[in-house]
Design an enzyme around this catalytic site. Sequence first.
Site, PDB file in Angstrom:
ATOM      1  N   ASP A 141       0.844  -1.201   0.000  1.00 10.72           N
ATOM      2  CA  ASP A 141       0.000   0.000   0.000  1.00 10.72           C
ATOM      3  C   ASP A 141       0.873   1.242   0.000  1.00 10.72           C
ATOM      4  O   ASP A 141       0.616   2.208   0.733  1.00 10.72           O
ATOM      5  CB  ASP A 141      -0.904  -0.026   1.253  1.00 10.72           C
ATOM      6  CG  ASP A 141      -1.967   1.058   1.241  1.00 10.72           C
ATOM      7  OD1 ASP A 141      -2.461   1.426   2.338  1.00 10.72           O
ATOM      8  OD2 ASP A 141      -2.293   1.584   0.145  1.00 10.72           O
ATOM      9  N   LYS A 144       1.942   3.182  -6.235  1.00  4.67           N
ATOM     10  CA  LYS A 144       1.493   2.230  -7.264  1.00  4.67           C
ATOM     11  C   LYS A 144       2.594   1.925  -8.279  1.00  4.67           C
ATOM     12  O   LYS A 144       2.684   0.824  -8.796  1.00  4.67           O
ATOM     13  CB  LYS A 144       0.249   2.760  -7.953  1.00  4.67           C
ATOM     14  CG  LYS A 144       0.445   4.119  -8.634  1.00  4.67           C
ATOM     15  CD  LYS A 144      -0.872   4.694  -9.082  1.00  4.67           C
ATOM     16  CE  LYS A 144      -0.719   6.105  -9.642  1.00  4.67           C
ATOM     17  NZ  LYS A 144       0.161   6.171 -10.806  1.00  4.67           N
ATOM     18  N   ASP A 169      -3.486  -2.760  -2.087  1.00  2.00           N
ATOM     19  CA  ASP A 169      -4.531  -1.736  -2.084  1.00  2.00           C
ATOM     20  C   ASP A 169      -4.500  -0.948  -3.394  1.00  2.00           C
ATOM     21  O   ASP A 169      -3.537  -0.989  -4.158  1.00  2.00           O
ATOM     22  CB  ASP A 169      -4.311  -0.785  -0.896  1.00  2.00           C
ATOM     23  CG  ASP A 169      -5.484   0.186  -0.710  1.00  2.00           C
ATOM     24  OD1 ASP A 169      -5.252   1.287  -0.173  1.00  2.00           O
ATOM     25  OD2 ASP A 169      -6.612  -0.154  -1.127  1.00  2.00           O
ATOM     26  N   ASN A 170      -5.571  -0.215  -3.678  1.00  2.00           N
ATOM     27  CA  ASN A 170      -5.661   0.780  -4.757  1.00  2.00           C
ATOM     28  C   ASN A 170      -5.567   0.225  -6.172  1.00  2.00           C
ATOM     29  O   ASN A 170      -5.013   0.881  -7.064  1.00  2.00           O
ATOM     30  CB  ASN A 170      -4.580   1.852  -4.551  1.00  2.00           C
ATOM     31  CG  ASN A 170      -4.675   2.476  -3.195  1.00  2.00           C
ATOM     32  OD1 ASN A 170      -3.751   2.400  -2.389  1.00  2.00           O
ATOM     33  ND2 ASN A 170      -5.818   3.088  -2.888  1.00  2.00           N
ATOM     34  N   GLU A 199     -11.455   4.820   0.010  1.00  2.00           N
ATOM     35  CA  GLU A 199     -11.506   5.254   1.411  1.00  2.00           C
ATOM     36  C   GLU A 199     -12.330   6.536   1.598  1.00  2.00           C
ATOM     37  O   GLU A 199     -12.229   7.485   0.840  1.00  2.00           O
ATOM     38  CB  GLU A 199     -10.089   5.471   1.995  1.00  2.00           C
ATOM     39  CG  GLU A 199      -9.144   6.291   1.167  1.00  2.00           C
ATOM     40  CD  GLU A 199      -8.185   5.413   0.372  1.00  2.00           C
ATOM     41  OE1 GLU A 199      -8.609   4.339  -0.090  1.00  2.00           O
ATOM     42  OE2 GLU A 199      -7.031   5.808   0.187  1.00  2.00           O
TER      43      GLU A 199
END
Length: 215
Positions: A141, A144, A169-170, A199
């Site tokens: 996380d 990216k 995540d993401n 989020e």
Amino acid sequence: SAMSKEQRVLQYVQQNASRGDPDSVLAAVDKFGWETEWAMNLGDVKGAILDRFVKETAPQTMLELGTYMGYSAIRIARLLPETAKFMTVEFDQENAAVAREMIEFAGLQNRIIQITSDTADVIPQLKTKYDVETLDMVFIDHWKDVYVRDIKLLETNKLLRKGTVVVADNIIKPGAPEYAEYVRTCGKYDSTFHESRFEYSNDDIDGLEKSVFRG
Ligand SMILES: O=c1[nH]cnc2c(O)cc(-c3ccc(F)cc3)cc12
Ligand SMILES: [Mg+2]
């Protein structure tokens, strides 16, 4: 000088949560995120999905890439036994300083090994400097653009074993398309996408990728 957003969240936690109570710390961060200022914490909605993965995996050795303010580190550590070894890595010194205080307020400083460094430098040191054999679980996380670099570093440094669970995540927002493509097509993982909400948003979609190393 004025406080950073991360310092404002920490102050809110210190004034509204109960010392030594991780769930009250998470609730305070999430309340601040929903009602006052958005921040890039994993949050309550995606957090519940990660909780389930952590409970199912029950890792003895866990690594998090990207501590930020410590929200997901607290989320993870509160579910681990005292005997587990959990390392979290953060590059930004200011965020790492806020995380250290947040983790201490939650009373989890003995369960979390906080490392302030570049993940590219830390991953090759995990076996020698941090006495890791292999990892049971990883939560990615951080940034990216380095997700693929870092999962490949975990592979080449022999830190993954048959069944290691890697959660990222993401995948949708801001998006990690090269990472999703890699884990889904390289043949080394059984990978599943778990759609959720971004989020502190009711509308935006995001999600977690869960990839089990085939060994
Ligand atoms: O950089 C990030 N690291 C870790 N997690 C993130 C995260 O959950 C969200 C975002 C993010 C997404 C959209 C946006 F408009 C601005 C920031 C960044 C990170
Ligand atoms: Mg994130």
